[in-house]
Design a protein around this motif. Structure first.
Motif, PDB file in Angstrom:
ATOM      1  N   LEU A   3      31.372  50.272  55.538  1.00 27.49           N
ATOM      2  CA  LEU A   3      31.133  49.927  56.934  1.00 27.49           C
ATOM      3  C   LEU A   3      31.781  50.948  57.859  1.00 27.49           C
ATOM      4  O   LEU A   3      31.183  51.375  58.843  1.00 27.49           O
ATOM      5  CB  LEU A   3      31.678  48.524  57.230  1.00 27.49           C
ATOM      6  N   ALA A   4      33.004  51.375  57.522  1.00 22.18           N
ATOM      7  CA  ALA A   4      33.696  52.384  58.333  1.00 22.18           C
ATOM      8  C   ALA A   4      32.909  53.695  58.358  1.00 22.18           C
ATOM      9  O   ALA A   4      32.747  54.310  59.412  1.00 22.18           O
ATOM     10  CB  ALA A   4      35.100  52.618  57.797  1.00 22.18           C
ATOM     11  N   CYS A  13      29.932  53.505  60.538  1.00 19.76           N
ATOM     12  CA  CYS A  13      30.282  53.452  61.962  1.00 19.76           C
ATOM     13  C   CYS A  13      30.813  54.788  62.473  1.00 19.76           C
ATOM     14  O   CYS A  13      31.197  54.895  63.640  1.00 19.76           O
ATOM     15  CB  CYS A  13      31.310  52.351  62.213  1.00 19.76           C
ATOM     16  N   CYS A  48      33.468  56.907  61.020  1.00 18.73           N
ATOM     17  CA  CYS A  48      34.896  57.219  60.919  1.00 18.73           C
ATOM     18  C   CYS A  48      35.102  58.669  60.495  1.00 18.73           C
ATOM     19  O   CYS A  48      34.254  59.264  59.834  1.00 18.73           O
ATOM     20  CB  CYS A  48      35.607  56.268  59.956  1.00 18.73           C
ATOM     21  N   TRP A  51      39.375  57.679  56.090  1.00 19.92           N
ATOM     22  CA  TRP A  51      39.823  56.341  55.745  1.00 19.92           C
ATOM     23  C   TRP A  51      40.687  56.413  54.501  1.00 19.92           C
ATOM     24  O   TRP A  51      40.622  57.371  53.732  1.00 19.92           O
ATOM     25  CB  TRP A  51      38.657  55.373  55.541  1.00 19.92           C
ATOM     26  N   PHE A  56      39.052  56.862  63.769  1.00 20.06           N
ATOM     27  CA  PHE A  56      37.889  57.183  64.598  1.00 20.06           C
ATOM     28  C   PHE A  56      38.291  58.127  65.718  1.00 20.06           C
ATOM     29  O   PHE A  56      39.409  58.074  66.212  1.00 20.06           O
ATOM     30  CB  PHE A  56      37.291  55.898  65.198  1.00 20.06           C
ATOM     31  N   ARG A 103      33.940  49.154  68.060  1.00 16.51           N
ATOM     32  CA  ARG A 103      32.704  48.666  67.438  1.00 16.51           C
ATOM     33  C   ARG A 103      32.936  48.357  65.972  1.00 16.51           C
ATOM     34  O   ARG A 103      32.519  47.316  65.464  1.00 16.51           O
ATOM     35  CB  ARG A 103      31.583  49.689  67.596  1.00 16.51           C
ATOM     36  N   PHE A 104      33.606  49.272  65.261  1.00 21.35           N
ATOM     37  CA  PHE A 104      33.917  49.016  63.854  1.00 21.35           C
ATOM     38  C   PHE A 104      34.841  47.803  63.727  1.00 21.35           C
ATOM     39  O   PHE A 104      34.639  46.949  62.868  1.00 21.35           O
ATOM     40  CB  PHE A 104      34.585  50.239  63.213  1.00 21.35           C
ATOM     41  N   ARG A 119      32.921  44.535  64.096  1.00 29.28           N
ATOM     42  CA  ARG A 119      32.096  44.235  62.912  1.00 29.28           C
ATOM     43  C   ARG A 119      32.963  43.866  61.717  1.00 29.28           C
ATOM     44  O   ARG A 119      32.642  42.938  60.977  1.00 29.28           O
ATOM     45  CB  ARG A 119      31.201  45.427  62.587  1.00 29.28           C
ATOM     46  N   ALA A 120      34.081  44.576  61.531  1.00 28.82           N
ATOM     47  CA  ALA A 120      34.978  44.271  60.418  1.00 28.82           C
ATOM     48  C   ALA A 120      35.635  42.913  60.612  1.00 28.82           C
ATOM     49  O   ALA A 120      35.818  42.165  59.648  1.00 28.82           O
ATOM     50  CB  ALA A 120      36.033  45.358  60.285  1.00 28.82           C
TER      51      ALA A 120
END
Length: 94
Positions: free
Chosen positions: A25-26, A29, A31, A34, A51, A59-60, A63-64
């Motif tokens: 997911l990161a 979005c 990033c 990580w 980010f 935004r991340f 969602r997370a």
């Protein structure tokens, strides 16, 4: 410019999701980096996603937060390769 931490998301029932799902997911979005940080207290840890902008981090984080069921914090940081970044840590299972 003063850079400050902020929280995103809402509380729900906490769910530990696999780190691969959160790191994917990161990446989706946008990033810039990580890592997975472990915890000695439990068989879990957190994904730290970096980010370039606070908007992308928020935004991340939103969602997370919906994925894991707890609010997450967005805070300023420094990356050795990208310079100033916004860091979001999300609890995960390893």
């Amino acid at each position: 410019m003063i850079r400050r931490s902020f929280s995103v998301g809402r509380s729900g029932s906490r769910v530990l999701v696999p780190f691969r799902r959160v790191s994917g997911l990161a990446l989706s979005c946008g990033c810039v980096g990580w890592s997975v940080r472990g915890s000695f207290r439990a068989f879990s840890g957190s994904v730290w996603a970096e980010f370039a902008s606070p908007g992308a981090a928020a935004r991340f984080g939103f969602r997370a937060s919906r994925l894991v069921g707890v609010p997450v914090w967005v805070r300023p940081g420094v990356c050795s390769s990208a310079g100033p970044v916004w860091v979001v840590s999300v609890p995960v299972s390893r």
